[in-house]
Design a protein around this motif. Structure first.
Motif, PDB file in Angstrom:
ATOM      1  N   ALA A 154       0.824  -1.186   0.115  1.00 36.50           N
ATOM      2  CA  ALA A 154      -0.031   0.031   0.055  1.00 36.50           C
ATOM      3  C   ALA A 154       0.948   1.396  -0.116  1.00 36.50           C
ATOM      4  CB  ALA A 154      -1.006  -0.045   1.181  1.00 36.50           C
ATOM      5  N   ILE A 155       1.869   1.484   0.866  1.00 41.94           N
ATOM      6  CA  ILE A 155       2.940   2.311   0.833  1.00 41.94           C
ATOM      7  C   ILE A 155       3.615   2.530  -0.805  1.00 41.94           C
ATOM      8  CG2 ILE A 155       5.260   3.375   1.735  1.00 41.94           C
ATOM      9  CD1 ILE A 155       4.096   1.939   4.411  1.00 41.94           C
ATOM     10  N   ILE A 156       3.824   1.448  -1.181  1.00 37.25           N
ATOM     11  CA  ILE A 156       4.603   1.587  -2.364  1.00 37.25           C
ATOM     12  C   ILE A 156       3.729   2.258  -3.372  1.00 37.25           C
ATOM     13  CG2 ILE A 156       5.654   0.123  -4.326  1.00 37.25           C
ATOM     14  CD1 ILE A 156       6.909  -1.553  -2.018  1.00 37.25           C
ATOM     15  N   VAL A 157       2.474   1.986  -3.523  1.00 34.53           N
ATOM     16  CA  VAL A 157       1.520   2.048  -4.486  1.00 34.53           C
ATOM     17  C   VAL A 157       1.247   3.611  -4.200  1.00 34.53           C
ATOM     18  CG1 VAL A 157      -0.878   1.809  -4.977  1.00 34.53           C
ATOM     19  CG2 VAL A 157       0.584  -0.158  -4.888  1.00 34.53           C
ATOM     20  N   THR A 158       0.989   3.839  -2.841  1.00 32.65           N
ATOM     21  CA  THR A 158       0.777   5.305  -2.625  1.00 32.65           C
ATOM     22  C   THR A 158       2.008   6.352  -3.257  1.00 32.65           C
ATOM     23  OG1 THR A 158      -0.701   4.442  -0.707  1.00 32.65           O
ATOM     24  CG2 THR A 158       0.363   6.954  -0.606  1.00 32.65           C
ATOM     25  N   GLN A 159       3.209   5.826  -2.818  1.00 29.53           N
ATOM     26  CA  GLN A 159       4.252   6.568  -3.271  1.00 29.53           C
ATOM     27  C   GLN A 159       4.465   6.937  -4.666  1.00 29.53           C
ATOM     28  OE1 GLN A 159       7.452   4.060  -1.265  1.00 29.53           O
ATOM     29  NE2 GLN A 159       7.598   5.728   0.386  1.00 29.53           N
ATOM     30  N   GLU A 160       4.401   5.728  -5.443  1.00 25.48           N
ATOM     31  CA  GLU A 160       4.262   5.787  -6.923  1.00 25.48           C
ATOM     32  C   GLU A 160       3.217   6.714  -7.418  1.00 25.48           C
ATOM     33  OE1 GLU A 160       6.340   4.559  -9.107  1.00 25.48           O
ATOM     34  OE2 GLU A 160       7.436   3.935  -7.290  1.00 25.48           O
ATOM     35  N   GLU A 161       1.969   6.599  -6.758  1.00 25.19           N
ATOM     36  CA  GLU A 161       0.902   7.588  -7.327  1.00 25.19           C
ATOM     37  C   GLU A 161       1.170   9.106  -7.203  1.00 25.19           C
ATOM     38  OE1 GLU A 161      -1.946   7.052  -8.713  1.00 25.19           O
ATOM     39  OE2 GLU A 161      -1.282   4.915  -8.945  1.00 25.19           O
ATOM     40  N   GLU A 162       1.920   9.228  -5.871  1.00 24.77           N
ATOM     41  CA  GLU A 162       2.436  10.562  -5.468  1.00 24.77           C
ATOM     42  C   GLU A 162       3.551  10.980  -6.517  1.00 24.77           C
ATOM     43  OE1 GLU A 162       2.472  13.851  -3.107  1.00 24.77           O
ATOM     44  OE2 GLU A 162       1.292  12.434  -3.582  1.00 24.77           O
ATOM     45  N   ARG A 163       4.364  10.180  -6.861  1.00 23.39           N
ATOM     46  CA  ARG A 163       5.418  10.532  -7.792  1.00 23.39           C
ATOM     47  C   ARG A 163       4.809  10.705  -9.374  1.00 23.39           C
ATOM     48  NH1 ARG A 163       8.394   5.860  -5.632  1.00 23.39           N
ATOM     49  NH2 ARG A 163      10.142   6.523  -4.252  1.00 23.39           N
ATOM     50  N   LYS A 164       3.880  10.002  -9.907  1.00 25.35           N
ATOM     51  CA  LYS A 164       3.114  10.263 -10.949  1.00 25.35           C
ATOM     52  C   LYS A 164       2.588  11.684 -10.897  1.00 25.35           C
ATOM     53  CE  LYS A 164       2.227   5.325 -12.072  1.00 25.35           C
ATOM     54  NZ  LYS A 164       1.337   4.246 -12.297  1.00 25.35           N
ATOM     55  N   ARG A 165       1.939  11.971  -9.753  1.00 31.52           N
ATOM     56  CA  ARG A 165       1.205  13.375  -9.640  1.00 31.52           C
ATOM     57  C   ARG A 165       2.176  14.414  -9.791  1.00 31.52           C
ATOM     58  NH1 ARG A 165       0.492  17.127  -6.477  1.00 31.52           N
ATOM     59  NH2 ARG A 165       1.665  16.278  -4.421  1.00 31.52           N
ATOM     60  N   ILE A 166       3.279  14.244  -9.017  1.00 32.98           N
ATOM     61  CA  ILE A 166       4.407  15.473  -8.948  1.00 32.98           C
ATOM     62  C   ILE A 166       5.050  15.475 -10.415  1.00 32.98           C
ATOM     63  CG2 ILE A 166       6.567  15.901  -7.984  1.00 32.98           C
ATOM     64  CD1 ILE A 166       5.819  14.708  -5.529  1.00 32.98           C
ATOM     65  N   ALA A 167       5.160  14.226 -11.080  1.00 33.62           N
ATOM     66  CA  ALA A 167       5.752  14.118 -12.357  1.00 33.62           C
ATOM     67  C   ALA A 167       4.635  14.726 -13.395  1.00 33.62           C
ATOM     68  CB  ALA A 167       6.103  12.583 -12.920  1.00 33.62           C
ATOM     69  N   GLN A 168       3.537  14.669 -13.222  1.00 35.97           N
ATOM     70  CA  GLN A 168       2.662  15.155 -13.943  1.00 35.97           C
ATOM     71  C   GLN A 168       2.449  16.598 -13.763  1.00 35.97           C
ATOM     72  OE1 GLN A 168       0.713  12.947 -16.194  1.00 35.97           O
ATOM     73  NE2 GLN A 168       0.001  14.616 -17.445  1.00 35.97           N
ATOM     74  N   ASP A 169       2.338  16.818 -12.418  1.00 35.54           N
ATOM     75  CA  ASP A 169       2.346  18.492 -12.261  1.00 35.54           C
ATOM     76  C   ASP A 169       3.649  19.236 -12.933  1.00 35.54           C
ATOM     77  OD1 ASP A 169       0.185  18.355 -10.911  1.00 35.54           O
ATOM     78  OD2 ASP A 169       0.919  18.433  -9.001  1.00 35.54           O
ATOM     79  N   LEU A 170       4.798  18.691 -12.938  1.00 32.70           N
ATOM     80  CA  LEU A 170       5.886  19.193 -13.161  1.00 32.70           C
ATOM     81  C   LEU A 170       5.917  19.502 -14.785  1.00 32.70           C
ATOM     82  CD1 LEU A 170       8.593  17.519 -11.156  1.00 32.70           C
ATOM     83  CD2 LEU A 170       8.074  20.092 -11.105  1.00 32.70           C
ATOM     84  N   HIS A 171       5.242  18.342 -15.581  1.00 30.05           N
ATOM     85  CA  HIS A 171       5.320  18.096 -16.996  1.00 30.05           C
ATOM     86  C   HIS A 171       4.420  18.999 -17.704  1.00 30.05           C
ATOM     87  CE1 HIS A 171       3.901  16.686 -20.959  1.00 30.05           C
ATOM     88  NE2 HIS A 171       4.975  16.329 -21.183  1.00 30.05           N
ATOM     89  N   ASP A 172       3.094  18.870 -17.010  1.00 28.51           N
ATOM     90  CA  ASP A 172       2.101  19.819 -17.612  1.00 28.51           C
ATOM     91  C   ASP A 172       2.198  21.305 -17.170  1.00 28.51           C
ATOM     92  OD1 ASP A 172       0.861  17.570 -18.381  1.00 28.51           O
ATOM     93  OD2 ASP A 172      -0.704  17.399 -16.681  1.00 28.51           O
ATOM     94  N   ASP A 173       2.667  21.596 -16.183  1.00 32.21           N
ATOM     95  CA  ASP A 173       2.647  23.194 -15.631  1.00 32.21           C
ATOM     96  C   ASP A 173       4.146  23.787 -15.681  1.00 32.21           C
ATOM     97  OD1 ASP A 173       0.838  24.825 -14.058  1.00 32.21           O
ATOM     98  OD2 ASP A 173       2.884  25.489 -13.278  1.00 32.21           O
ATOM     99  N   ILE A 174       5.073  23.231 -15.126  1.00 25.26           N
ATOM    100  CA  ILE A 174       6.269  23.907 -15.082  1.00 25.26           C
ATOM    101  C   ILE A 174       7.190  23.900 -16.328  1.00 25.26           C
ATOM    102  CG2 ILE A 174       8.503  24.051 -13.856  1.00 25.26           C
ATOM    103  CD1 ILE A 174       6.114  24.873 -12.064  1.00 25.26           C
ATOM    104  N   SER A 175       7.162  22.531 -17.067  1.00 26.25           N
ATOM    105  CA  SER A 175       7.785  22.344 -18.241  1.00 26.25           C
ATOM    106  C   SER A 175       7.155  22.959 -19.391  1.00 26.25           C
ATOM    107  CB  SER A 175       8.004  20.855 -18.338  1.00 26.25           C
ATOM    108  OG  SER A 175       8.629  20.052 -17.520  1.00 26.25           O
ATOM    109  N   SER A 176       6.015  23.037 -19.452  1.00 24.23           N
ATOM    110  CA  SER A 176       5.111  23.801 -20.397  1.00 24.23           C
ATOM    111  C   SER A 176       5.435  24.988 -20.474  1.00 24.23           C
ATOM    112  CB  SER A 176       3.695  23.525 -20.500  1.00 24.23           C
ATOM    113  OG  SER A 176       3.062  23.806 -19.240  1.00 24.23           O
ATOM    114  N   LYS A 177       5.659  25.830 -19.325  1.00 25.93           N
ATOM    115  CA  LYS A 177       5.658  27.179 -19.229  1.00 25.93           C
ATOM    116  C   LYS A 177       6.998  27.523 -19.435  1.00 25.93           C
ATOM    117  CE  LYS A 177       2.278  28.736 -15.985  1.00 25.93           C
ATOM    118  NZ  LYS A 177       1.426  27.821 -15.911  1.00 25.93           N
TER     119      LYS A 177
END
Length: 245
Positions: free
Chosen positions: A43-66
């Motif tokens: 459960a912890i590993i899955v949660t961490q992976e979900e959190e990493r995906k969310r951060i990666a998505q935020d970085l890609h969609d927002d920071i990188s695009s700008k």
């Protein structure tokens, strides 16, 4: 004489049988504990992976695009025959985009570890969390703390902070609550957190309602804290959780 020998042999057999049964039960109990630990770790590993995906998505969609647009605008500034108005417009666009990128990167960093929590500890972090939720004007949060927390215990307290984040997000998103209450108590070194909302609630007796990723994540954190948790909720009667750490 033969009777005593026979009686002794029977006693030995019964003793061996009982010993085997006890050993078997101990092994079964240990297997269950190992299985539970594996489920928690998963459960912890899955949660961490979900959190990493969310951060990666935020970085890609927002920071990188700008930043990509900033890069393109920077190259435009080197183009020949630019008018003063065009140069000013491109420069203002670059400043605006970099400002937004900085703001959003701070938000991402804040979600990872709020600066107030890191600097002033759990209670201050929870106070800020309550203020953030109240700023939405959708919910009123009542927070009370009578406990004294050890500032050096930040790693453990981060689990408590994340549990409350999960509860509050659920209260707002799923529970449609308009009021939340949080209280910390200290009972001879055993800390208790009482949490409740006035949302739509759910049937807590139904095991299916407690199998979500969020609940597994909370259970894992409680286990790491060597604490206990008790949850009660009824449809249209809000949500209540009490946990120790």
């Amino acid at each position: 004489m033969c009777f005593f020998l026979f009686d002794g042999a029977c006693f030995d057999l019964v003793f061996l049988f009982l010993k085997k049964k006890i050993t078997q039960k101990e092994l079964e109990k240990r297997d269950l504990e190992i299985q539970y630990q594996k489920e928690q770790l998963h459960a912890i590993i899955v949660t961490q992976e979900e959190e990493r995906k969310r951060i990666a998505q935020d970085l890609h969609d927002d920071i990188s695009s700008k930043l990509n647009i900033v890069s393109l605008n920077t190259h435009l500034l080197s183009a020949p025959n630019l008018t003063e108005v065009e140069t000013k417009e491109i420069t203002e666009n670059i400043i605006s985009l970099t400002t937004k990128a900085l703001e959003n990167s701070r938000k991402i960093a804040h979600n990872l570890l709020p600066p107030v929590f890191e600097k002033f500890g759990l209670s201050a972090g929870v106070e800020e969390l309550c203020a953030e939720f109240e700023s939405s004007k959708a919910v009123k949060v009542h927070y009370k703390n009578t406990a004294e927390f050890d500032e050096n215990d930040i790693d453990r307290h981060l689990h408590v902070f994340r549990i409350l984040q999960e509860f509050m997000n659920n209260s707002l998103r799923h529970g449609k609550a308009s009021e939340i209450k949080i209280e910390f108590l200290d009972d001879n070194g055993i800390f208790t957190c009482n949490y409740e909302d006035n949302g739509i609630g759910f049937d807590s007796q139904n095991a299916e309602n407690q199998k979500g990723l969020g609940m597994k994540n909370i259970d894992s954190r409680i286990s790491f804290l060597n604490g206990t948790i008790r949850i009660s909720s009824e449809i249209n009667k809000g949500f209540v959780a009490n946990f120790t750490f």
